[in-house]
Design a protein around this motif. Structure first.
Motif, PDB file in Angstrom:
ATOM      1  N   UNK A  97       0.802  -1.225   0.000  1.00  0.00           N
ATOM      2  CA  UNK A  97       0.000   0.000   0.000  1.00  0.00           C
ATOM      3  C   UNK A  97       0.835   1.275   0.000  1.00  0.00           C
ATOM      4  N   UNK A  98       2.134   1.126  -0.159  1.00  0.00           N
ATOM      5  CA  UNK A  98       3.021   2.298  -0.183  1.00  0.00           C
ATOM      6  C   UNK A  98       2.703   3.144  -1.413  1.00  0.00           C
ATOM      7  N   UNK A  99       2.596   4.428  -1.208  1.00  0.00           N
ATOM      8  CA  UNK A  99       2.316   5.324  -2.327  1.00  0.00           C
ATOM      9  C   UNK A  99       3.555   5.488  -3.198  1.00  0.00           C
ATOM     10  N   UNK A 100       3.324   5.544  -4.482  1.00  0.00           N
ATOM     11  CA  UNK A 100       4.402   5.773  -5.441  1.00  0.00           C
ATOM     12  C   UNK A 100       4.004   6.954  -6.319  1.00  0.00           C
ATOM     13  N   UNK A 101       4.976   7.571  -6.926  1.00  0.00           N
ATOM     14  CA  UNK A 101       4.715   8.707  -7.798  1.00  0.00           C
ATOM     15  C   UNK A 101       4.514   8.238  -9.224  1.00  0.00           C
ATOM     16  N   UNK A 102       3.447   8.734  -9.852  1.00  0.00           N
ATOM     17  CA  UNK A 102       3.176   8.445 -11.253  1.00  0.00           C
ATOM     18  C   UNK A 102       2.828   9.759 -11.923  1.00  0.00           C
ATOM     19  N   UNK A 103       3.669  10.203 -12.826  1.00  0.00           N
ATOM     20  CA  UNK A 103       3.403  11.454 -13.532  1.00  0.00           C
ATOM     21  C   UNK A 103       2.341  11.229 -14.597  1.00  0.00           C
ATOM     22  N   UNK A 104       1.485  12.222 -14.781  1.00  0.00           N
ATOM     23  CA  UNK A 104       0.512  12.152 -15.869  1.00  0.00           C
ATOM     24  C   UNK A 104       0.468  13.520 -16.543  1.00  0.00           C
ATOM     25  N   UNK A 105      -0.048  13.523 -17.751  1.00  0.00           N
ATOM     26  CA  UNK A 105      -0.094  14.744 -18.539  1.00  0.00           C
ATOM     27  C   UNK A 105      -1.545  15.162 -18.735  1.00  0.00           C
ATOM     28  N   UNK A 106      -1.803  16.458 -18.555  1.00  0.00           N
ATOM     29  CA  UNK A 106      -3.127  16.999 -18.813  1.00  0.00           C
ATOM     30  C   UNK A 106      -2.963  18.438 -19.268  1.00  0.00           C
ATOM     31  N   UNK A 107      -3.970  18.981 -19.937  1.00  0.00           N
ATOM     32  CA  UNK A 107      -3.852  20.362 -20.415  1.00  0.00           C
ATOM     33  C   UNK A 107      -3.659  21.337 -19.255  1.00  0.00           C
ATOM     34  N   UNK A 108      -2.908  22.386 -19.536  1.00  0.00           N
ATOM     35  CA  UNK A 108      -2.604  23.376 -18.511  1.00  0.00           C
ATOM     36  C   UNK A 108      -3.880  23.978 -17.920  1.00  0.00           C
ATOM     37  N   UNK A 109      -4.864  24.282 -18.776  1.00  0.00           N
ATOM     38  CA  UNK A 109      -6.104  24.896 -18.290  1.00  0.00           C
ATOM     39  C   UNK A 109      -6.839  23.974 -17.330  1.00  0.00           C
ATOM     40  N   UNK A 110      -6.759  22.632 -17.590  1.00  0.00           N
ATOM     41  CA  UNK A 110      -7.438  21.676 -16.725  1.00  0.00           C
ATOM     42  C   UNK A 110      -6.734  21.573 -15.377  1.00  0.00           C
ATOM     43  N   UNK A 111      -5.409  21.589 -15.406  1.00  0.00           N
ATOM     44  CA  UNK A 111      -4.627  21.582 -14.174  1.00  0.00           C
ATOM     45  C   UNK A 111      -4.973  22.808 -13.330  1.00  0.00           C
ATOM     46  N   UNK A 112      -4.978  23.969 -13.973  1.00  0.00           N
ATOM     47  CA  UNK A 112      -5.273  25.204 -13.250  1.00  0.00           C
ATOM     48  C   UNK A 112      -6.693  25.209 -12.687  1.00  0.00           C
ATOM     49  N   UNK A 113      -7.658  24.737 -13.467  1.00  0.00           N
ATOM     50  CA  UNK A 113      -9.050  24.683 -12.990  1.00  0.00           C
ATOM     51  C   UNK A 113      -9.183  23.728 -11.813  1.00  0.00           C
ATOM     52  N   UNK A 114      -8.480  22.598 -11.887  1.00  0.00           N
ATOM     53  CA  UNK A 114      -8.511  21.631 -10.787  1.00  0.00           C
ATOM     54  C   UNK A 114      -7.890  22.194  -9.525  1.00  0.00           C
ATOM     55  N   UNK A 115      -6.774  22.870  -9.666  1.00  0.00           N
ATOM     56  CA  UNK A 115      -6.118  23.492  -8.512  1.00  0.00           C
ATOM     57  C   UNK A 115      -7.006  24.569  -7.898  1.00  0.00           C
TER      58      UNK A 115
END
Length: 147
Positions: A97-115
């Motif tokens: 159950x140890x967390x690991x890092x997984x990078x993903x790609x999404x549009x900048x506008x979607x990242x900003x809206x989510x944040x």
């Protein structure tokens, strides 16, 4: 390969020059533990043994057979052999159950809206992957999950 759930291994305890202790597992070369006292050393030894056994399991190696106490050579008259007992299932569960890092790609506008909305990207990704794989969600994930 199937592994046992319960292990007991000998540990050599040596007095250090600074008043603390040095410890090592004769059956696992390269294990060295420095501790303030025996209680601290036993805790650290148990953690190290769990790490080593998890590594052995992950690489599919054979688990070393514990040495017989009378076969362990002590270098000083004050050295002692003690035993560390370990029950592996909680350590295996923690590792799984140890967390690991997984990078993903999404549009900048979607990242900003989510944040801006205060979204937890990691939790959203976990929930979406679990749903896609048909893995049941925990009750707290159901109430705050994506639809």
């Amino acid at each position: 390969m199937s592994y046992k759930n319960h292990y007991i291994y000998p540990v050599v305890v040596e007095k250090a020059e600074d008043g603390g202790l040095g410890m090592y597992f004769p059956d696992f070369p390269g294990t060295a533990i420095m501790a303030r006292d025996l209680i601290d050393g036993m805790k650290r030894a148990k953690e190290m043994l769990a790490e080593r056994l998890l590594d052995v399991e992950a690489t599919g190696q054979e688990v070393p057979k514990p040495s017989e106490p009378n076969a362990i050579e002590l270098l000083d008259a004050d050295d002692r052999v003690i035993f560390i007992e370990l029950y592996m299932p909680p350590y295996r569960d923690e590792e799984a159950n140890k967390s690991v890092t997984k990078n993903c790609t999404l549009p900048k506008w979607l990242k900003e809206a989510g944040e801006e909305a205060g979204l937890n990207f990691s939790q959203l990704l976990q929930t979406a992957i679990k749903r896609q794989l048909g893995i049941p969600l925990a009750p707290e994930q159901e109430s705050s999950s994506i639809n």
